[in-house]
Scaffold this motif. Structure first.
Motif: not given
Length: 115
Positions: A2-3, A8-13, A48-56
């Motif tokens: 799941q993690q 990977l969702k963070g990279l989908s945009d 950026m919030s999305f990337l932060k939540n994804g650990g990027w």
């Protein structure tokens, strides 16, 4: 699993990929990203919030501004993905244009523009 899916969702945009490419140069203020990407603060912050939540990325508040930097990846898949992105994102035309806009902006930015 799941993690990994969340990462990977963070990279989908495309916008988030552009942001990662810009952060390769080092820590950037939200206003720097706004200028380089020609996007409003709300959109940059959301991505950026999305990337932060994804650990990027990591963030740090300095005064009224938030600064972002690439996170140190911890799992092997993220390490490999980041290495691949670092190799290929700079080659893309959009990334070249973004870096040039950022370079020009940073040259002319007034000392008080960001924190």
């Amino acid at each position: 699993m799941q993690q990994l899916a969340e990462r990977l969702k963070g990279l989908s945009d495309p916008t988030r990929l552009r942001m990662l490419a810009l952060l390769e140069a080092g820590e950037l203020c939200i206003c720097d990203l706004m200028e380089a990407l020609d996007l409003p603060q709300s959109k940059v912050s959301r991505h950026m919030s999305f990337l932060k939540n994804g650990g990027w990325v990591t963030s740090q508040r300095k005064g009224k501004w938030v600064y972002y930097a690439l996170a140190e990846p911890v799992d092997p898949v993220q390490i490999d993905l980041l290495a691949t992105l670092r190799e290929h994102l700079p080659e893309l035309d959009t990334g070249v244009e973004d870096r040039e806009r950022l370079k020009q902006y940073l040259k002319t930015k007034k000392a008080d523009a960001c924190g």
